[in-house]
Each structure stands twice: as structure tokens, then as C-alpha cells.
Design a protein around this motif. Sequence first.
Motif, PDB file in Angstrom:
ATOM      1  N   LYS A 175       0.811  -1.221   0.000  1.00 18.96           N
ATOM      2  CA  LYS A 175       0.000   0.000   0.000  1.00 18.96           C
ATOM      3  C   LYS A 175       0.845   1.272   0.000  1.00 18.96           C
ATOM      4  CE  LYS A 175      -3.373  -2.307   2.934  1.00 18.96           C
ATOM      5  NZ  LYS A 175      -3.971  -2.333   4.268  1.00 18.96           N
ATOM      6  N   ASP A 182       0.057   4.182  -2.505  1.00 20.02           N
ATOM      7  CA  ASP A 182      -1.190   4.882  -2.175  1.00 20.02           C
ATOM      8  C   ASP A 182      -1.003   5.770  -0.949  1.00 20.02           C
ATOM      9  OD1 ASP A 182      -4.061   5.458  -2.217  1.00 20.02           O
ATOM     10  OD2 ASP A 182      -4.119   4.209  -0.410  1.00 20.02           O
ATOM     11  N   TYR A 227       1.025   8.878  -1.928  1.00 18.66           N
ATOM     12  CA  TYR A 227       0.196   9.798  -2.711  1.00 18.66           C
ATOM     13  C   TYR A 227      -0.792  10.531  -1.798  1.00 18.66           C
ATOM     14  CZ  TYR A 227      -3.187  11.550  -6.069  1.00 18.66           C
ATOM     15  OH  TYR A 227      -4.035  12.356  -6.781  1.00 18.66           O
ATOM     16  N   SER A 228      -1.483   9.767  -0.955  1.00 25.40           N
ATOM     17  CA  SER A 228      -2.478  10.373  -0.060  1.00 25.40           C
ATOM     18  C   SER A 228      -1.839  11.360   0.900  1.00 25.40           C
ATOM     19  CB  SER A 228      -3.196   9.281   0.732  1.00 25.40           C
ATOM     20  OG  SER A 228      -3.904   8.432  -0.132  1.00 25.40           O
TER      21      SER A 228
END
Length: 74
Positions: A15, A18, A21-22
Motif C-alpha cells: 500500500k 497509495d 500519494y495520499s
Amino acid sequence: MCNVYSLHQYFNSDKVDDIAYSCRKALRGCVDCKVILADGINAELAPFRKRRQDLREKSGYVKDILEDGAAQAK
């Protein structure tokens, strides 16, 4: 990136893109990020915790191992 991100690389490697990016886009707060990390750590430690629990349920198992070791040492 924060120090928590480096832990994600180990415990949540699937993960990590992700999460990065988040984090950069402020789509996920720090608390939510740490919850994901805690879940990853718990998943990684689950087999060790299960084994420890299994050993605790076997009454006298550790004592028997220690007694056998002491007998062999003599």
C-alpha cells in the motif's frame, strides 16, 4: 515524508504508493495513516502472537522443555 512512512515501507509494502500519494496530497490525515500502520504491524505480528498463545495453552510445555534440557546437560 514523515518517519511513519518509513515504517509503512516494511509493514504495508503493498500500500506504500497509495499512502505516499495520499500523504502528499493531504487526502488522508496522520491519525488515519497511523491506523493503517497499526493494522499492518498487527498483521505482521499475528503469527507470533498465535504461536505464543498456543504455547501458553499447552500446560507444562515450557517446563517439560526446560527439564529435558537440564537432563541432557547433566
